[in-house]
Design an enzyme around this catalytic site. Sequence first.
Site, PDB file in Angstrom:
ATOM      1  N   ASP A   3       0.710   3.330   3.489  1.00 23.56           N
ATOM      2  CA  ASP A   3       0.448   4.502   3.299  1.00 23.56           C
ATOM      3  C   ASP A   3       1.651   5.386   2.812  1.00 23.56           C
ATOM      4  O   ASP A   3       1.515   6.569   2.921  1.00 23.56           O
ATOM      5  CB  ASP A   3      -0.976   4.743   4.200  1.00 23.56           C
TER       6      ASP A   3
ATOM      7  N   HIS B 240       0.933  -1.017  -0.201  1.00 25.85           N
ATOM      8  CA  HIS B 240      -0.081  -0.078  -0.127  1.00 25.85           C
ATOM      9  C   HIS B 240       1.281   1.212  -0.296  1.00 25.85           C
ATOM     10  O   HIS B 240       1.606   1.370   1.111  1.00 25.85           O
ATOM     11  CB  HIS B 240      -0.884   0.288   1.011  1.00 25.85           C
TER      12      HIS B 240
ATOM     13  N   LYS C 117      -7.558  -0.403  -7.291  1.00 26.54           N
ATOM     14  CA  LYS C 117      -8.689  -0.120  -6.182  1.00 26.54           C
ATOM     15  C   LYS C 117      -9.385   0.682  -6.093  1.00 26.54           C
ATOM     16  O   LYS C 117     -10.180   1.492  -6.563  1.00 26.54           O
ATOM     17  CB  LYS C 117      -7.516   1.418  -5.911  1.00 26.54           C
TER      18      LYS C 117
END
Length: 429
Positions: free
Chosen positions: A346, A92, A213
């Site tokens: 992230d 991610h 996504k």
Amino acid sequence: MNAIASSLRCARALPALLLACAATPTFAAETTVAVKAARMVDVRNGALIDNAVVLITGDRITAAGSKLAIPAGAKVIDLGNKTLLPGLIDAHTHITGSPEDAGYGIIAKSIPRITLQGAKNALVTLRAGFTTIRDVGSDGYADIGLRDAINDGDVPGPRILASGPPLGITGGHCDDTMHAPEYKSSALGVADGADEAMKVTRRNIKYGADVIKICATGGVLSFGDDPRTSQYTLEELKAIIGDAHRLGRKTAAHAHGGDGIKLAVLAGVDSIEHGSYIDEEGIKLMKEHRTYLVPTLYLGDWLIDNAEAIKLPKPLLEKAKVVLPLARVNIGKAIKAGVPIAFGTDAAVYPHGLNAREFAVLVKLGMTPAQAIRTATVNAADLLGWSDKVGSIEAGKYADLIAVDGDPLKDVRTLEQVQWVMKGGAVVQ
């Protein structure tokens, strides 16, 4: 005139000469490379192999083990007392983004600018030991362009599975909520209703997406939405995920809230990203469906500590202060319950290159160092559908290797200081 005529004759002959050269096969034998180290981590069994040797031909591993015989003429890379591991995987990332983009700064950045920013981030990520990443959201298909540039050898970086623009509802987490209404700005991936969502899914695949996504719930770094609420309906999610799977792509759902998590799992999503508000029912469903959870936890420390420096808007900071601490509590329960976990960070919410700081958070939540390392190797490879390519040091897989000082099975923080990186048989650092 004679000189000009001679030049013209050479120019006319050049294409034929180049064609002849291109058609002539080369038979240079590939040299075997032997990488030696004091030890190697067997990520499947969570054990150390002493006196490690990895044999490589081209970009692939041909053999790996203890005290292997090194063929005559092999090029030897002796790493001395270091510990070898497979190249790490981050499932991610937002490789074209940076922390400053969490606020209004993103408005001033063009697609060419974020693409070049992504090239810088790609090298930083690779040098940090992450030889494979999954990028789950980039404007203007910039991540796909960067992936192709890396694959073509134009710029250095990790292997990338790219999503292109994430799908989201009008006004949802993956829409453009930074502009005032008069600008009539909408994100490229916005799709409302099952038919439109299928069309955007197909468009992303048309332009090269490896993974689809989906923003299934509200988020933290967006205005006007609540991370606890679902955004897409079950019908819309089934349309997106069903079409993506039929066309050979996996799916990843940004989902903080309980209902959004459950709906995405019931629709057949391959992974839940974040999972901040996951509850007992969500945990049960994810275990039953063998759906991966990709927690992104270290960002909670960095974002709140650096909110002022990156000019994070106050409403977003207030959401972060509520959601991110709760995420650790709830994800800790999911880990203890046995939900499959794949490593994700992230990165872009905090600086690229700090990805490995996520490991220590996983250990704090109850994982052993070996389990945490598996999330970024064999587990992440399984989620990506690349178990035959990456995630362990085994014959037939890409020669993606890293080396660290010390024993990461005792102190997982050693992975925050990667000393040596190889990708596809080529030494990066």
